[in-house]
Design a protein around this motif. Sequence first.
Motif, PDB file in Angstrom:
ATOM      1  N   ILE A  12       0.790  -1.375  -0.082  1.00 32.45           N
ATOM      2  CA  ILE A  12      -0.163   0.009  -0.091  1.00 32.45           C
ATOM      3  C   ILE A  12       0.913   1.390   0.018  1.00 32.45           C
ATOM      4  O   ILE A  12       1.892   1.355   0.833  1.00 32.45           O
ATOM      5  N   GLN A  13       0.422   2.184  -0.839  1.00 34.65           N
ATOM      6  CA  GLN A  13       1.256   3.392  -0.767  1.00 34.65           C
ATOM      7  C   GLN A  13       0.168   4.459  -0.284  1.00 34.65           C
ATOM      8  O   GLN A  13      -0.935   4.561  -0.531  1.00 34.65           O
ATOM      9  N   LEU A  14       0.700   5.305   0.560  1.00 33.55           N
ATOM     10  CA  LEU A  14       0.111   6.392   1.113  1.00 33.55           C
ATOM     11  C   LEU A  14       0.284   7.818   0.498  1.00 33.55           C
ATOM     12  O   LEU A  14       1.268   8.255   0.182  1.00 33.55           O
ATOM     13  N   ARG A  15      -0.911   8.379   0.504  1.00 30.62           N
ATOM     14  CA  ARG A  15      -0.893   9.983  -0.059  1.00 30.62           C
ATOM     15  C   ARG A  15      -1.877  10.803   0.956  1.00 30.62           C
ATOM     16  O   ARG A  15      -3.004  10.484   1.038  1.00 30.62           O
ATOM     17  N   THR A  16      -1.307  11.813   1.369  1.00 29.92           N
ATOM     18  CA  THR A  16      -2.017  12.672   2.308  1.00 29.92           C
ATOM     19  C   THR A  16      -2.293  13.884   1.530  1.00 29.92           C
ATOM     20  O   THR A  16      -1.273  14.678   1.157  1.00 29.92           O
ATOM     21  N   VAL A  17      -3.589  14.303   1.471  1.00 28.80           N
ATOM     22  CA  VAL A  17      -4.018  15.610   0.499  1.00 28.80           C
ATOM     23  C   VAL A  17      -5.047  16.287   1.241  1.00 28.80           C
ATOM     24  O   VAL A  17      -5.903  15.687   2.013  1.00 28.80           O
ATOM     25  N   ARG A  18      -5.020  17.780   1.150  1.00 29.82           N
ATOM     26  CA  ARG A  18      -5.984  18.421   1.626  1.00 29.82           C
ATOM     27  C   ARG A  18      -7.298  18.184   0.755  1.00 29.82           C
ATOM     28  O   ARG A  18      -7.181  18.126  -0.472  1.00 29.82           O
ATOM     29  N   ASP A  19      -8.557  18.531   1.235  1.00 30.91           N
ATOM     30  CA  ASP A  19      -9.534  18.491   0.696  1.00 30.91           C
ATOM     31  C   ASP A  19      -9.728  19.277  -0.656  1.00 30.91           C
ATOM     32  O   ASP A  19     -10.045  18.615  -1.784  1.00 30.91           O
ATOM     33  N   TRP A  47     -20.764  12.385   4.204  1.00 32.71           N
ATOM     34  CA  TRP A  47     -19.835  12.793   3.368  1.00 32.71           C
ATOM     35  C   TRP A  47     -19.432  14.342   3.993  1.00 32.71           C
ATOM     36  O   TRP A  47     -18.305  14.715   3.669  1.00 32.71           O
ATOM     37  N   ARG A  48     -20.373  15.450   4.406  1.00 28.42           N
ATOM     38  CA  ARG A  48     -20.153  16.648   4.717  1.00 28.42           C
ATOM     39  C   ARG A  48     -19.175  16.549   5.915  1.00 28.42           C
ATOM     40  O   ARG A  48     -18.252  17.278   6.195  1.00 28.42           O
ATOM     41  N   HIS A  49     -19.350  15.552   6.720  1.00 22.15           N
ATOM     42  CA  HIS A  49     -18.314  15.469   8.013  1.00 22.15           C
ATOM     43  C   HIS A  49     -17.025  15.003   7.518  1.00 22.15           C
ATOM     44  O   HIS A  49     -16.039  15.414   8.332  1.00 22.15           O
ATOM     45  N   ALA A  50     -17.066  14.227   6.317  1.00 19.99           N
ATOM     46  CA  ALA A  50     -15.423  13.888   6.029  1.00 19.99           C
ATOM     47  C   ALA A  50     -14.897  14.820   4.990  1.00 19.99           C
ATOM     48  O   ALA A  50     -13.551  14.910   4.912  1.00 19.99           O
ATOM     49  N   ARG A  51     -15.363  16.219   4.888  1.00 19.94           N
ATOM     50  CA  ARG A  51     -14.982  17.303   4.048  1.00 19.94           C
ATOM     51  C   ARG A  51     -14.266  18.293   4.666  1.00 19.94           C
ATOM     52  O   ARG A  51     -14.626  18.449   6.090  1.00 19.94           O
ATOM     53  N   GLY A  53     -10.968  18.885   5.721  1.00 19.99           N
ATOM     54  CA  GLY A  53      -9.490  18.788   6.132  1.00 19.99           C
ATOM     55  C   GLY A  53      -8.718  18.139   5.443  1.00 19.99           C
ATOM     56  O   GLY A  53      -8.480  18.519   4.251  1.00 19.99           O
ATOM     57  N   SER A  54      -8.030  17.012   5.817  1.00 22.84           N
ATOM     58  CA  SER A  54      -7.185  15.983   4.936  1.00 22.84           C
ATOM     59  C   SER A  54      -7.587  14.826   4.810  1.00 22.84           C
ATOM     60  O   SER A  54      -8.375  14.180   5.570  1.00 22.84           O
ATOM     61  N   HIS A  55      -7.278  14.359   3.737  1.00 30.71           N
ATOM     62  CA  HIS A  55      -7.710  12.897   3.440  1.00 30.71           C
ATOM     63  C   HIS A  55      -6.317  12.021   3.451  1.00 30.71           C
ATOM     64  O   HIS A  55      -5.325  12.216   2.851  1.00 30.71           O
ATOM     65  N   VAL A  56      -5.994  10.753   4.160  1.00 28.35           N
ATOM     66  CA  VAL A  56      -5.224   9.932   3.979  1.00 28.35           C
ATOM     67  C   VAL A  56      -5.689   8.939   3.005  1.00 28.35           C
ATOM     68  O   VAL A  56      -6.819   8.157   3.454  1.00 28.35           O
ATOM     69  N   LEU A  57      -5.028   8.968   1.743  1.00 30.04           N
ATOM     70  CA  LEU A  57      -5.376   7.743   0.824  1.00 30.04           C
ATOM     71  C   LEU A  57      -4.641   6.523   0.922  1.00 30.04           C
ATOM     72  O   LEU A  57      -3.465   6.928   0.718  1.00 30.04           O
ATOM     73  N   GLY A  58      -4.944   5.252   0.864  1.00 37.78           N
ATOM     74  CA  GLY A  58      -4.078   4.162   0.592  1.00 37.78           C
ATOM     75  C   GLY A  58      -4.492   3.437  -0.636  1.00 37.78           C
ATOM     76  O   GLY A  58      -5.597   3.265  -0.968  1.00 37.78           O
ATOM     77  N   LEU A  59      -3.457   3.304  -1.440  1.00 36.95           N
ATOM     78  CA  LEU A  59      -3.504   3.107  -2.829  1.00 36.95           C
ATOM     79  C   LEU A  59      -2.826   1.814  -3.160  1.00 36.95           C
ATOM     80  O   LEU A  59      -1.685   1.706  -2.588  1.00 36.95           O
ATOM     81  N   VAL A  60      -3.208   0.855  -3.827  1.00 37.14           N
ATOM     82  CA  VAL A  60      -2.662  -0.314  -4.234  1.00 37.14           C
ATOM     83  C   VAL A  60      -2.613  -0.139  -5.779  1.00 37.14           C
ATOM     84  O   VAL A  60      -3.500  -0.325  -6.416  1.00 37.14           O
ATOM     85  N   GLY A  61      -1.232   0.239  -6.277  1.00 36.79           N
ATOM     86  CA  GLY A  61      -1.333   0.518  -7.720  1.00 36.79           C
ATOM     87  C   GLY A  61      -2.005   1.788  -7.808  1.00 36.79           C
ATOM     88  O   GLY A  61      -1.568   2.793  -7.106  1.00 36.79           O
ATOM     89  N   VAL A  71     -10.716  16.299  10.000  1.00 37.14           N
ATOM     90  CA  VAL A  71     -11.095  17.472   9.878  1.00 37.14           C
ATOM     91  C   VAL A  71     -10.983  18.159  10.954  1.00 37.14           C
ATOM     92  O   VAL A  71     -10.874  17.591  12.072  1.00 37.14           O
ATOM     93  N   PRO A  72     -10.917  19.692  11.189  1.00 37.56           N
ATOM     94  CA  PRO A  72     -10.655  20.167  12.184  1.00 37.56           C
ATOM     95  C   PRO A  72     -11.949  20.448  12.847  1.00 37.56           C
ATOM     96  O   PRO A  72     -13.032  21.009  12.345  1.00 37.56           O
ATOM     97  N   ARG A  73     -11.910  20.419  14.171  1.00 35.60           N
ATOM     98  CA  ARG A  73     -12.899  20.622  15.041  1.00 35.60           C
ATOM     99  C   ARG A  73     -12.295  21.266  16.371  1.00 35.60           C
ATOM    100  O   ARG A  73     -11.297  21.239  16.682  1.00 35.60           O
ATOM    101  N   ASN A  74     -13.216  21.788  17.158  1.00 34.11           N
ATOM    102  CA  ASN A  74     -12.844  22.142  18.743  1.00 34.11           C
ATOM    103  C   ASN A  74     -13.623  21.308  19.595  1.00 34.11           C
ATOM    104  O   ASN A  74     -15.031  21.055  19.660  1.00 34.11           O
ATOM    105  N   LEU A  75     -12.793  20.761  20.585  1.00 37.22           N
ATOM    106  CA  LEU A  75     -13.403  20.116  21.719  1.00 37.22           C
ATOM    107  C   LEU A  75     -12.842  20.796  22.942  1.00 37.22           C
ATOM    108  O   LEU A  75     -11.802  21.106  23.256  1.00 37.22           O
TER     109      LEU A  75
END
Length: 189
Positions: A12-19, A47-51, A53-61, A71-75
């Motif tokens: 698996i190859q990893l790619r981290t990208v901003r939305d 889907w809205r909750h996943a948008r 911020g950043s996404h960590v994508l796992g790719l095979v090929g 995603v950013p939130r305040n707790l």
Amino acid sequence: MILALWHAAPVIQLRTVRDEELTADELAELRAFLNAAYDHEFGDEDWRHARGGSHVLGLVGAELVAHAAVVPRNLRSGSRVWRTGYVEAVGVRQDQRGHGHGRTVMLKAAEHLRATYELGALSAGPQNWPFYERLGWLRWTGPTFVEVRGEQRRTAEDDGEVFVLPTPATGEFDRTEPLVCEWRSGDAW
């Protein structure tokens, strides 16, 4: 004979990208991937909750096989407010489960959390607790609340299902104290 039975997991190859770095086609592909990973129960609010911020994508090929969004939130607990990276939409393609891809994506998400946020957090059902605990996440045992227009409302149904991941910026905290998130449509946590 034993070696003939052993099959290596796909690399698996990893790619981290901003939305905002994803194209419309990539976003559509990601949405379809998550819908399939969640057995076609990944709704518009998910889907809205996943948008945003950043996404960590796992790719095979070139194939997307695993994903986690941060995603950013305040707790808040007591007088402390943490700039939090909240993990959403963790999913692995059904035919790729059992190869450690979810673990790999979550370890990369944890690296991102530790480098970027004061605290990591997520919500998980009991079936997933052992997975997150093995990765170092701590279950928040205090009561949970959502803040709506300045008023705190109990979210007792979420008690015990919120996990946190301390980062170098977290500082001291007590997991038995109340934990408050800001309101959002759909699931508060």
